[in-house]
Design a protein around this motif. Structure first.
Motif: not given
Length: 72
Positions: A40-67
């Motif tokens: 599928r294709t999505w088109e919209g303003p860049s302000e509606a997006l976040v980089p995937i890395g930012a989503v992972l770091e903001a996720s409560p399930d993401f544990d930095h210590e495991d890295e």
């Protein structure tokens, strides 16, 4: 802001998408819909997006210590 190949997600959530280009002020992304079993294709303003890395770091399930831990 984003370049081709960047992995992004909507700020509100949703599937991982790949930036495929720009159309004026909009970012154009492609993603796979497992529900419809097609791309599928999505088109919209860049302000509606976040980089995937930012989503992972903001996720409560993401544990930095495991890295930093090495498995024996």
């Amino acid at each position: 802001m984003y370049k081709r190949g960047d992995l992004v997600q909507l700020r509100s959530g949703g599937p991982a998408m790949t930036v495929v280009g720009r159309d004026g002020d909009h970012t154009v992304c492609s993603y796979y819909s497992s529900l419809r079993e097609l791309f599928r294709t999505w088109e919209g303003p860049s302000e509606a997006l976040v980089p995937i890395g930012a989503v992972l770091e903001a996720s409560p399930d993401f544990d930095h210590e495991d890295e930093d831990q090495d498995e024996d």
